[in-house]
Design a protein around this motif. Structure first.
Motif, PDB file in Angstrom:
ATOM      1  N   VAL A   1       0.090  59.231  41.218  1.00 23.92           N
ATOM      2  CA  VAL A   1       0.264  60.609  41.811  1.00 23.92           C
ATOM      3  C   VAL A   1       1.509  60.906  41.761  1.00 23.92           C
ATOM      4  CG1 VAL A   1       0.071  61.925  44.050  1.00 23.92           C
ATOM      5  CG2 VAL A   1      -1.788  60.380  43.315  1.00 23.92           C
ATOM      6  N   ALA A   2       2.536  59.972  42.244  1.00 23.64           N
ATOM      7  CA  ALA A   2       3.840  60.308  41.965  1.00 23.64           C
ATOM      8  C   ALA A   2       4.391  60.736  40.537  1.00 23.64           C
ATOM      9  CB  ALA A   2       4.748  59.064  42.442  1.00 23.64           C
ATOM     10  N   LEU A   3       4.058  59.816  39.495  1.00 24.48           N
ATOM     11  CA  LEU A   3       4.180  60.179  38.165  1.00 24.48           C
ATOM     12  C   LEU A   3       3.734  61.458  37.772  1.00 24.48           C
ATOM     13  CD1 LEU A   3       5.765  59.251  35.498  1.00 24.48           C
ATOM     14  CD2 LEU A   3       3.301  58.144  35.292  1.00 24.48           C
ATOM     15  N   ALA A   4       2.367  61.758  38.252  1.00 27.05           N
ATOM     16  CA  ALA A   4       1.813  62.920  37.719  1.00 27.05           C
ATOM     17  C   ALA A   4       2.602  64.172  38.328  1.00 27.05           C
ATOM     18  CB  ALA A   4       0.190  63.086  38.106  1.00 27.05           C
ATOM     19  N   PHE A   5       2.831  64.087  39.500  1.00 28.64           N
ATOM     20  CA  PHE A   5       3.707  65.298  40.301  1.00 28.64           C
ATOM     21  C   PHE A   5       5.054  65.349  39.825  1.00 28.64           C
ATOM     22  CE2 PHE A   5       6.732  66.504  43.265  1.00 28.64           C
ATOM     23  CZ  PHE A   5       6.203  67.639  43.775  1.00 28.64           C
ATOM     24  N   ALA A   6       5.787  64.375  39.310  1.00 30.81           N
ATOM     25  CA  ALA A   6       7.147  64.363  38.983  1.00 30.81           C
ATOM     26  C   ALA A   6       6.931  64.990  37.456  1.00 30.81           C
ATOM     27  CB  ALA A   6       7.571  63.042  38.571  1.00 30.81           C
ATOM     28  N   GLY A   7       5.999  64.617  36.669  1.00 34.61           N
ATOM     29  CA  GLY A   7       5.771  65.103  35.306  1.00 34.61           C
ATOM     30  C   GLY A   7       5.621  66.512  35.476  1.00 34.61           C
ATOM     31  N   ALA A   8       4.891  66.914  36.224  1.00 31.34           N
ATOM     32  CA  ALA A   8       4.202  68.452  36.453  1.00 31.34           C
ATOM     33  C   ALA A   8       5.688  69.238  36.855  1.00 31.34           C
ATOM     34  CB  ALA A   8       3.186  68.771  37.491  1.00 31.34           C
ATOM     35  N   ALA A   9       6.401  68.814  37.885  1.00 33.93           N
ATOM     36  CA  ALA A   9       7.721  69.327  38.393  1.00 33.93           C
ATOM     37  C   ALA A   9       8.768  69.443  37.117  1.00 33.93           C
ATOM     38  CB  ALA A   9       8.338  68.445  39.629  1.00 33.93           C
ATOM     39  N   ALA A  10       8.752  68.252  36.370  1.00 31.78           N
ATOM     40  CA  ALA A  10       9.783  68.379  35.471  1.00 31.78           C
ATOM     41  C   ALA A  10       9.382  69.352  34.322  1.00 31.78           C
ATOM     42  CB  ALA A  10       9.528  66.942  34.770  1.00 31.78           C
TER      43      ALA A  10
ATOM     44  N   ASP B   1      14.778  71.397  24.918  1.00 35.91           N
ATOM     45  CA  ASP B   1      15.971  71.527  25.737  1.00 35.91           C
ATOM     46  C   ASP B   1      16.769  70.110  26.365  1.00 35.91           C
ATOM     47  OD1 ASP B   1      17.179  72.689  28.691  1.00 35.91           O
ATOM     48  OD2 ASP B   1      17.540  74.185  26.963  1.00 35.91           O
ATOM     49  N   ARG B   2      18.051  70.460  26.400  1.00 31.54           N
ATOM     50  CA  ARG B   2      18.632  69.305  26.969  1.00 31.54           C
ATOM     51  C   ARG B   2      18.470  68.880  28.307  1.00 31.54           C
ATOM     52  NH1 ARG B   2      25.410  68.590  27.031  1.00 31.54           N
ATOM     53  NH2 ARG B   2      25.420  66.503  27.931  1.00 31.54           N
ATOM     54  N   THR B   3      18.327  70.300  29.291  1.00 29.55           N
ATOM     55  CA  THR B   3      17.853  69.938  30.485  1.00 29.55           C
ATOM     56  C   THR B   3      16.585  69.182  30.569  1.00 29.55           C
ATOM     57  OG1 THR B   3      19.095  71.764  31.121  1.00 29.55           O
ATOM     58  CG2 THR B   3      17.626  71.208  32.681  1.00 29.55           C
ATOM     59  N   ALA B   4      15.533  69.759  29.899  1.00 26.78           N
ATOM     60  CA  ALA B   4      14.198  68.845  29.888  1.00 26.78           C
ATOM     61  C   ALA B   4      14.357  67.389  29.559  1.00 26.78           C
ATOM     62  CB  ALA B   4      13.319  69.540  28.945  1.00 26.78           C
ATOM     63  N   LEU B   5      15.322  67.106  28.820  1.00 28.67           N
ATOM     64  CA  LEU B   5      15.450  65.620  28.354  1.00 28.67           C
ATOM     65  C   LEU B   5      16.015  64.927  29.613  1.00 28.67           C
ATOM     66  CD1 LEU B   5      16.447  66.055  24.728  1.00 28.67           C
ATOM     67  CD2 LEU B   5      14.298  65.242  25.622  1.00 28.67           C
ATOM     68  N   ILE B   6      16.934  65.423  30.293  1.00 30.27           N
ATOM     69  CA  ILE B   6      17.461  64.950  31.412  1.00 30.27           C
ATOM     70  C   ILE B   6      16.432  64.615  32.462  1.00 30.27           C
ATOM     71  CG2 ILE B   6      19.322  65.135  33.199  1.00 30.27           C
ATOM     72  CD1 ILE B   6      21.160  66.443  30.872  1.00 30.27           C
ATOM     73  N   VAL B   7      15.821  65.862  32.501  1.00 28.89           N
ATOM     74  CA  VAL B   7      14.808  65.935  33.580  1.00 28.89           C
ATOM     75  C   VAL B   7      13.663  64.645  33.614  1.00 28.89           C
ATOM     76  CG1 VAL B   7      13.094  66.922  34.925  1.00 28.89           C
ATOM     77  CG2 VAL B   7      15.332  68.036  34.356  1.00 28.89           C
ATOM     78  N   ALA B   8      13.248  64.474  32.065  1.00 27.66           N
ATOM     79  CA  ALA B   8      12.201  63.568  31.787  1.00 27.66           C
ATOM     80  C   ALA B   8      12.556  62.441  31.834  1.00 27.66           C
ATOM     81  CB  ALA B   8      11.707  63.893  30.377  1.00 27.66           C
ATOM     82  N   GLY B   9      14.042  62.135  31.660  1.00 30.68           N
ATOM     83  CA  GLY B   9      14.684  60.713  31.686  1.00 30.68           C
ATOM     84  C   GLY B   9      14.835  60.372  33.291  1.00 30.68           C
ATOM     85  N   GLY B  10      15.098  61.273  33.942  1.00 30.03           N
ATOM     86  CA  GLY B  10      15.026  61.046  35.531  1.00 30.03           C
ATOM     87  C   GLY B  10      13.997  60.616  36.217  1.00 30.03           C
ATOM     88  N   VAL B  11      12.689  61.291  35.472  1.00 27.91           N
ATOM     89  CA  VAL B  11      11.385  60.813  36.029  1.00 27.91           C
ATOM     90  C   VAL B  11      10.897  59.648  35.603  1.00 27.91           C
ATOM     91  CG1 VAL B  11       8.951  61.676  35.720  1.00 27.91           C
ATOM     92  CG2 VAL B  11      10.546  63.515  36.082  1.00 27.91           C
ATOM     93  N   ILE B  12      11.268  59.335  34.458  1.00 29.98           N
ATOM     94  CA  ILE B  12      10.721  58.021  33.972  1.00 29.98           C
ATOM     95  C   ILE B  12      11.659  56.921  34.770  1.00 29.98           C
ATOM     96  CG2 ILE B  12      10.809  56.477  31.894  1.00 29.98           C
ATOM     97  CD1 ILE B  12      10.264  58.681  30.356  1.00 29.98           C
ATOM     98  N   LEU B  13      12.960  57.325  34.997  1.00 28.24           N
ATOM     99  CA  LEU B  13      13.749  56.216  35.730  1.00 28.24           C
ATOM    100  C   LEU B  13      13.169  55.992  37.106  1.00 28.24           C
ATOM    101  CD1 LEU B  13      16.057  54.191  35.785  1.00 28.24           C
ATOM    102  CD2 LEU B  13      17.596  56.154  36.218  1.00 28.24           C
ATOM    103  N   GLY B  14      12.955  57.122  37.750  1.00 32.64           N
ATOM    104  CA  GLY B  14      12.499  57.087  39.084  1.00 32.64           C
ATOM    105  C   GLY B  14      11.025  56.466  39.132  1.00 32.64           C
ATOM    106  N   PHE B  15      10.092  56.606  38.403  1.00 29.27           N
ATOM    107  CA  PHE B  15       8.895  56.098  38.507  1.00 29.27           C
ATOM    108  C   PHE B  15       9.108  54.507  38.319  1.00 29.27           C
ATOM    109  CE2 PHE B  15       5.322  54.380  36.039  1.00 29.27           C
ATOM    110  CZ  PHE B  15       4.450  54.669  37.027  1.00 29.27           C
ATOM    111  N   PHE B  16       9.613  53.888  37.580  1.00 26.80           N
ATOM    112  CA  PHE B  16      10.049  52.580  37.388  1.00 26.80           C
ATOM    113  C   PHE B  16      10.788  51.980  38.575  1.00 26.80           C
ATOM    114  CE2 PHE B  16       9.041  53.532  32.919  1.00 26.80           C
ATOM    115  CZ  PHE B  16       8.106  52.646  32.648  1.00 26.80           C
TER     116      PHE B  16
END
Length: 361
Positions: free
Chosen positions: A211-220, A229-244
């Motif tokens: 659920v956390a991963l799905a929410f973070a992905g939707a928010a990102a 976009d560079r911002t999208a890549l940074i947000v996606a990287g943050g989501v992955i790091l936060g999930f693990f």
């Protein structure tokens, strides 16, 4: 497991209820058993302009709507035939993940390959994905089902997708491919987990992580902008790091005395935070929701209006309800963990991981 039919588990029953409720609401709105296209469209059917209008949620909602009783019965029959076998093998959380990814996969393939305007509903892509996941386990040598089971059910799926009028074979194909791929990836992930994680996660922890991963992905997706976009890549990287990071924290908690209780409280707090964040991120859509002419008595309309008038209060109330609901659903695990003075519960999580080391799902 070799039996052709086994009793449905919790996830299958939940999906049966969700699909049945979706159809009953459609009947209530339309006043007839054959649901008109305009009602299906209002309720979330997938159509040719959905992604252009950024209505990506329709890639999920369409799967809980059906056009008539026969359509619903056919898909629910397939769910009951294939779902229990898979849920017994992969568990509640992985089963729902496979179902939802297959549902989305079927919707995306339909949307991208239909040559002209269309409107589609139904769970056919999702249930095809369940059969594909069972077949993936068979190919990987991790299924007790024999070849006869698949010959019979492949024939049934093919017959449904080619002989029943207006069946969307694209959704069948997309859901089947998605189900096979995600099950294979989950099997690979399970093998890697045995190397990097100490504990075998209980279902409540696994479900919350998804659920956390799905929410973070939707928010990102909402915050990050265009995929390149560079911002999208940074947000996606943050989501992955936060999930693990979340996964590892839970893993460490489960491996210590009373850690299961702390993990349960942490996940309940996470659910509350996600609910509050959802209102903050997507609360701007509330005015559009409030404009909808909701069916039912005047009291229902006034209730929706009062929520729309106080979005902040609604967010905090929702967060409180999410926290209490999560604690309630995890009650047994939290109480068991709280009594774990000798570390026996923690040892059981670690021991289960060791027993499954090097194995997949």
């Amino acid at each position: 497991m070799n039996a052709f039919f086994v009793a449905p588990g919790g996830a299958v029953l939940l999906l049966l209820a969700a699909n049945s409720i979706g159809f009953l609401v459609s009947v209530a709105l339309s006043g007839q058993l054959v649901i008109p296209a305009d009602v299906l469209l209002r309720m979330g059917a997938l159509h040719s302009g959905a992604f252009v209008a950024q209505e990506y949620w329709r890639a999920v909602s369409y799967g809980f709507l059906h056009a008539n009783p026969g359509h619903l019965l056919g898909n629910m029959l397939a769910l009951v035939l294939w779902g229990p076998h898979l849920e017994r093998r992969v568990g509640f959380s992985n089963f729902l993940l496979i179902y939802l990814v297959s549902l989305i996969g079927g919707g995306v393939v339909t949307h991208e390959t239909q040559p002209g305007p269309f409107l589609t509903v139904g769970a056919s892509g999702a249930v095809s994905g369940l059969l594909a996941a069972l077949f993936a386990l068979f190919v990987l040598g991790e299924s007790e089902l024999d070849a006869t089971f698949f010959l019979v059910n492949f024939g049934l799926n093919f017959a449904l997708s080619t002989t029943v009028p207006n069946i969307d074979w694209r959704a069948h194909f997309g859901g089947f491919a998605a189900g096979f791929i995600v099950c294979a990836l989950l099997d690979l992930s399970a093998r890697l987990e045995s190397v990097v994680l100490r504990c075998k996660f209980p279902e409540f922890a696994k479900a919350n992580c998804y659920v956390a991963l799905a929410f973070a992905g939707a928010a990102a997706w909402t915050i990050g902008g265009a995929p390149r976009d560079r911002t999208a890549l940074i947000v996606a990287g943050g989501v992955i790091l936060g999930f693990f990071t979340l996964v590892k924290i839970i893993d460490l908690l489960l491996s210590v005395r009373r850690g299961a209780a702390w993990a349960g409280v942490l996940l309940a707090s996470l659910d509350a935070g996600l609910t509050l964040s959802a209102v903050k991120i997507w609360g701007g859509a509330l005015p559009d929701v409030c404009k909808i002419q909701w069916p039912g008595p005047d009291e229902a309309t006034r209730f929706v209006g009062s929520l729309c008038a106080h979005p902040v209060d609604m967010g905090f109330a929702g967060a409180g309800l999410a926290f209490v609901a999560a604690l309630s659903m995890q009650r047994n695990s939290i109480l068991r963990g709280a009594r774990d003075a000798g570390g026996f519960v923690a040892a059981s999580f670690v021991g289960e991981r060791k027993r499954r080391r090097g194995r997949g799902l």
